[in-house]
Write a protein that holds these residues in place. Structure first.
Motif, PDB file in Angstrom:
ATOM      1  N   GLY A   7       0.825  -1.198   0.000  1.00 17.33           N
ATOM      2  CA  GLY A   7       0.000   0.000   0.000  1.00 17.33           C
ATOM      3  C   GLY A   7       0.858   1.247   0.000  1.00 17.33           C
ATOM      4  O   GLY A   7       2.088   1.185  -0.034  1.00 17.33           O
ATOM      5  N   GLN A   8       0.189   2.377   0.003  1.00 16.46           N
ATOM      6  CA  GLN A   8       0.871   3.659  -0.029  1.00 16.46           C
ATOM      7  C   GLN A   8       0.307   4.562   1.055  1.00 16.46           C
ATOM      8  O   GLN A   8      -0.830   4.401   1.487  1.00 16.46           O
ATOM      9  CB  GLN A   8       0.679   4.334  -1.384  1.00 16.46           C
ATOM     10  N   PHE A   9       1.119   5.543   1.475  1.00 16.27           N
ATOM     11  CA  PHE A   9       0.654   6.506   2.452  1.00 16.27           C
ATOM     12  C   PHE A   9      -0.380   7.417   1.807  1.00 16.27           C
ATOM     13  O   PHE A   9      -0.257   7.802   0.653  1.00 16.27           O
ATOM     14  CB  PHE A   9       1.814   7.356   2.984  1.00 16.27           C
ATOM     15  N   ASN A  10      -1.385   7.740   2.569  1.00 16.90           N
ATOM     16  CA  ASN A  10      -2.417   8.661   2.133  1.00 16.90           C
ATOM     17  C   ASN A  10      -2.756   9.545   3.319  1.00 16.90           C
ATOM     18  O   ASN A  10      -2.986   9.048   4.423  1.00 16.90           O
ATOM     19  CB  ASN A  10      -3.650   7.877   1.677  1.00 16.90           C
ATOM     20  N   LEU A  11      -2.806  10.829   3.122  1.00 18.53           N
ATOM     21  CA  LEU A  11      -3.089  11.767   4.207  1.00 18.53           C
ATOM     22  C   LEU A  11      -4.428  11.479   4.883  1.00 18.53           C
ATOM     23  O   LEU A  11      -4.616  11.771   6.056  1.00 18.53           O
ATOM     24  CB  LEU A  11      -3.065  13.199   3.671  1.00 18.53           C
ATOM     25  N   PHE A  12      -5.348  10.869   4.150  1.00 17.12           N
ATOM     26  CA  PHE A  12      -6.673  10.589   4.696  1.00 17.12           C
ATOM     27  C   PHE A  12      -6.820   9.151   5.188  1.00 17.12           C
ATOM     28  O   PHE A  12      -7.910   8.732   5.572  1.00 17.12           O
ATOM     29  CB  PHE A  12      -7.740  10.909   3.644  1.00 17.12           C
ATOM     30  N   HIS A  13      -5.729   8.404   5.172  1.00 14.29           N
ATOM     31  CA  HIS A  13      -5.742   7.030   5.693  1.00 14.29           C
ATOM     32  C   HIS A  13      -4.390   6.789   6.378  1.00 14.29           C
ATOM     33  O   HIS A  13      -3.501   6.151   5.826  1.00 14.29           O
ATOM     34  CB  HIS A  13      -5.971   6.022   4.561  1.00 14.29           C
ATOM     35  N   VAL A  14      -4.279   7.309   7.583  1.00 11.38           N
ATOM     36  CA  VAL A  14      -3.006   7.294   8.322  1.00 11.38           C
ATOM     37  C   VAL A  14      -2.849   5.988   9.104  1.00 11.38           C
ATOM     38  O   VAL A  14      -3.734   5.136   9.109  1.00 11.38           O
ATOM     39  CB  VAL A  14      -2.913   8.514   9.265  1.00 11.38           C
ATOM     40  N   HIS A  17      -5.577   4.574  11.146  1.00  7.07           N
ATOM     41  CA  HIS A  17      -6.625   3.915  10.366  1.00  7.07           C
ATOM     42  C   HIS A  17      -6.226   2.481  10.029  1.00  7.07           C
ATOM     43  O   HIS A  17      -7.079   1.595   9.976  1.00  7.07           O
ATOM     44  CB  HIS A  17      -6.915   4.688   9.078  1.00  7.07           C
ATOM     45  N   TRP A  18      -4.938   2.261   9.795  1.00  5.35           N
ATOM     46  CA  TRP A  18      -4.476   0.895   9.523  1.00  5.35           C
ATOM     47  C   TRP A  18      -4.763   0.015  10.742  1.00  5.35           C
ATOM     48  O   TRP A  18      -5.228  -1.115  10.607  1.00  5.35           O
ATOM     49  CB  TRP A  18      -2.992   0.870   9.207  1.00  5.35           C
TER      50      TRP A  18
END
Length: 57
Positions: A7-14, A17-18
């Motif tokens: 996966g990749q980092f996303n500002l809206f899924h920090v 959230h994981w």
């Protein structure tokens, strides 16, 4: 140093959230909106467990 991950980092899924996603997969419900900050995730878990008066750091 970083660990390899899918996966990749996303500002809206920090990262909180994981953790919430893993808890949900294990059958422990969480509220994504509260998982933005660690204290929100912990407060959500305390509330759902009936420990609403628990002290959250």
């Amino acid at each position: 140093m970083f660990y390899k991950a899918k996966g990749q980092f996303n500002l809206f899924h920090v990262c909180n959230h994981w953790v919430a996603d893993l808890l949900d997969a294990a059958g422990i419900r969480t509220t994504p909106g509260l998982a933005i900050l660690p204290a929100g995730l912990l407060a959500d878990l305390a509330w759902r467990s009936g420990l609403s008066s628990a002290r959250i750091p």
